[in-house]
Design an enzyme around this catalytic site. Structure first.
Site, PDB file in Angstrom:
ATOM      1  N   HIS A 184       7.770  -7.510  -3.323  1.00 35.49           N
ATOM      2  CA  HIS A 184       6.718  -6.850  -2.510  1.00 35.49           C
ATOM      3  C   HIS A 184       5.385  -7.521  -2.819  1.00 35.49           C
ATOM      4  O   HIS A 184       4.800  -7.311  -3.881  1.00 35.49           O
ATOM      5  CB  HIS A 184       6.635  -5.363  -2.850  1.00 35.49           C
ATOM      6  N   HIS A 192       1.481  -9.149  -1.115  1.00 35.81           N
ATOM      7  CA  HIS A 192       0.508  -9.431  -0.048  1.00 35.81           C
ATOM      8  C   HIS A 192      -0.180 -10.750  -0.357  1.00 35.81           C
ATOM      9  O   HIS A 192      -0.727 -10.915  -1.455  1.00 35.81           O
ATOM     10  CB  HIS A 192      -0.563  -8.336  -0.002  1.00 35.81           C
ATOM     11  N   VAL A 193      -0.177 -11.674   0.603  1.00 32.41           N
ATOM     12  CA  VAL A 193      -0.887 -12.951   0.382  1.00 32.41           C
ATOM     13  C   VAL A 193      -1.977 -13.214   1.411  1.00 32.41           C
ATOM     14  O   VAL A 193      -2.641 -14.250   1.361  1.00 32.41           O
ATOM     15  CB  VAL A 193       0.075 -14.160   0.317  1.00 32.41           C
ATOM     16  N   LYS A 230       8.937  -3.616   7.750  1.00 32.21           N
ATOM     17  CA  LYS A 230       8.113  -2.731   6.927  1.00 32.21           C
ATOM     18  C   LYS A 230       7.602  -1.543   7.719  1.00 32.21           C
ATOM     19  O   LYS A 230       7.009  -1.719   8.782  1.00 32.21           O
ATOM     20  CB  LYS A 230       6.929  -3.539   6.369  1.00 32.21           C
ATOM     21  N   HIS A 278       6.655   2.344   3.082  1.00 32.96           N
ATOM     22  CA  HIS A 278       5.472   2.865   2.375  1.00 32.96           C
ATOM     23  C   HIS A 278       5.592   4.382   2.445  1.00 32.96           C
ATOM     24  O   HIS A 278       5.331   4.977   3.485  1.00 32.96           O
ATOM     25  CB  HIS A 278       4.173   2.370   3.020  1.00 32.96           C
ATOM     26  N   HIS A 286       7.004   0.496  -4.000  1.00 34.98           N
ATOM     27  CA  HIS A 286       6.005   0.876  -5.017  1.00 34.98           C
ATOM     28  C   HIS A 286       6.020   2.381  -5.299  1.00 34.98           C
ATOM     29  O   HIS A 286       5.046   3.085  -5.053  1.00 34.98           O
ATOM     30  CB  HIS A 286       4.603   0.404  -4.640  1.00 34.98           C
ATOM     31  N   ASP A 336       3.356  -5.605  -5.527  1.00 35.61           N
ATOM     32  CA  ASP A 336       2.340  -5.072  -4.608  1.00 35.61           C
ATOM     33  C   ASP A 336       0.983  -5.685  -4.915  1.00 35.61           C
ATOM     34  O   ASP A 336      -0.053  -5.054  -4.694  1.00 35.61           O
ATOM     35  CB  ASP A 336       2.278  -3.536  -4.640  1.00 35.61           C
TER      36      ASP A 336
HETATM   37  C1  NCD Z   1      -2.125  -2.920   0.105  1.00 33.05           C
HETATM   38  C2  NCD Z   1      -3.028  -3.946   0.796  1.00 33.05           C
HETATM   39  O1  NCD Z   1      -4.187  -4.102   0.365  1.00 33.05           O
HETATM   40  O2  NCD Z   1      -2.580  -4.616   1.724  1.00 33.05           O
HETATM   41  N1  NCD Z   1      -2.934  -2.083  -0.738  1.00 33.05           N
HETATM   42  C3  NCD Z   1      -2.500  -1.353  -1.790  1.00 33.05           C
HETATM   43  O3  NCD Z   1      -3.294  -0.592  -2.337  1.00 33.05           O
HETATM   44  N2  NCD Z   1      -1.282  -1.440  -2.244  1.00 33.05           N
HETATM   45  C4  NCD Z   1      -1.367  -2.159   1.124  1.00 33.05           C
HETATM   46  C5  NCD Z   1      -0.221  -1.357   0.542  1.00 33.05           C
HETATM   47  O4  NCD Z   1       0.782  -1.899   0.106  1.00 33.05           O
HETATM   48  O5  NCD Z   1      -0.318  -0.116   0.528  1.00 33.05           O
HETATM   49 ZN    ZN Z   2       1.894  -3.323  -0.553  1.00 36.47          ZN
END
Ligand code: NCD
Ligand code: ZN
Length: 357
Positions: free
Chosen positions: A16, A18-19, A106, A143, A181, A254
């Site tokens: 999991h 985010h990039v 997702k 989520h 998460h 995450d």
């Molecule tokens: C994530 C994001 O910034 O894209 N933020 C987070 O707090 N985890 C989005 C997400 O996974 O809820």
């Molecule tokens: Zn996330």
């Protein structure tokens, strides 16, 4: 029993991540590629990734950001792509996604978190698409928080289980679901008790911190993420799940980068940046729990099994050696503050001299 001073594991994957895109993407992909063999890439761009073609183009932009030095050492990094479920995502797109190699879809409840405005407003509206996801054998990544403003922010995950996840599971008994998460005892229990098609990812920060971290000596925006950190009893339940050896629980950082000035803000963004030090943070959590021998299963074996993928063939080594996390990192035009900035870590990923597979 004394703690070993080095630890060698099959190379882990991040299930999991985010990039982002553009300059931000170029800034963060090298951190993940250095540590992990693969990562499941979240689709919450603006606009979101909703077609197989967009997912494949995004995949190529990520691959283009993998440092040449890593490739020269024989290392590879594979982004595993996901689509963003909306009220209108067509079942046909799921078939195209499967053919293109997309691994998951997702589900963001609309308004639950960063860039979730396009998310699902009512699960019922997506049932034809969920049928297709189940049929094609893609995973549904969830989520798991309700967005009802009347529900206390610390209870939104537990309420989601009862009102959304249980009906979803009943209506799609063979859908492969990853509860992403997880942050509560209720979620860990739900997943442990569920059948083989339900698994969960757990972040390093939810293993290491409870909600006091948000308020230690003043408000601490770099510890703010969604789902938000919970009470200590929940953190302990997550640690117990992570070290249990159950294949239902696996690593998902995450890691969610935001420019420092947008987190240190009157309305600060949610997301902790952990990709720089991810494996070290997990090692610390497992070490504190006296369960370093369980880290490889959680980090390197359980995820591939749930995704029907082979485990990585190469290994990483961590050394018990204190070092200081940088204060901040370049992030396009902005700066990025990693979790634990300026503080010390007990474990360190040893430079990968052996290189590739
Ligand atoms: C994530 C994001 O910034 O894209 N933020 C987070 O707090 N985890 C989005 C997400 O996974 O809820
Ligand atoms: Zn996330």
């Amino acid at each position: 029993m004394s703690t070993p001073t080095t630890l060698t594991l099959l190379r882990p994957d991040d299930w999991h991540l985010h990039v982002r895109d553009g300059a931000a993407l170029s800034a963060v992909v090298p951190h993940t590629a250095r540590q992990f063999g693969r990562a499941v890439i979240m689709p919450n761009l603006r606009p979101p990734v909703t077609t197989a073609a967009q997912a494949m183009a995004y995949r190529q932009r990520i691959l283009d950001a993998v440092p040449a030095e890593l490739l020269a050492q024989g290392r590879r990094f594979e982004p595993l792509m996901t689509l963003y479920l909306t009220d209108n995502l067509a079942p046909d797109e799921i078939r195209r996604a499967k053919e293109a190699g997309v691994v998951a879809v997702k589900l963001y409840p609309s308004g639950a978190t960063t860039n979730s405005e396009a998310g699902v407003t009512a699960l019922r509206k997506t049932y034809a698409t969920l049928e297709a996801i189940q049929r094609e054998g893609l995973r549904l990544l969830v989520h798991g928080e309700v967005t009802d403003a009347a529900v206390d922010v610390f209870d939104r995950e537990a309420v989601f289980i009862e009102t959304q996840l249980e009906p979803l599971r009943r209506d799609f008994p063979e859908l492969k679901i990853v509860f992403e998460h997880i942050t509560t005892r209720e979620a860990a229990q739900y997943v442990a008790d569920a059948g083989p098609w339900t698994a969960a990812t757990i972040t390093a920060h939810h293993l290491l911190y409870n909600r006091n971290a948000l308020f230690k000596g003043g408000i601490r925006p770099h510890y703010y993420c969604l789902p938000v950190l919970k009470r200590e009893v929940h953190r302990q339940a997550l640690v117990a799940a992570a070290i249990s050896g159950s294949p239902k629980f696996f690593l998902g950082t995450d890691s969610a980068p935001h420019a420092a000035q947008l987190k240190e803000h009157a309305s600060g963004c949610a997301g902790c940046y952990t990709a720089l030090t991810a494996v070290e943070l997990y090692a610390e959590a497992f070490d504190e729990a006296g369960a370093l021998d369980r880290l490889e299963g959680f980090a390197s074996l359980h995820g591939p099994a749930f995704y029907d993928l082979p485990v990585n063939a190469d290994r990483i080594t961590l050394r018990k050696e204190s070092w200081t996390v940088p204060q901040d990192l370049p992030f396009g035009e902005a700066r990025l503050t990693p979790l634990r900035a300026g503080e010390s870590l007990a474990w360190r990923l040893v430079e990968d001299s052996a290189g590739g597979v």
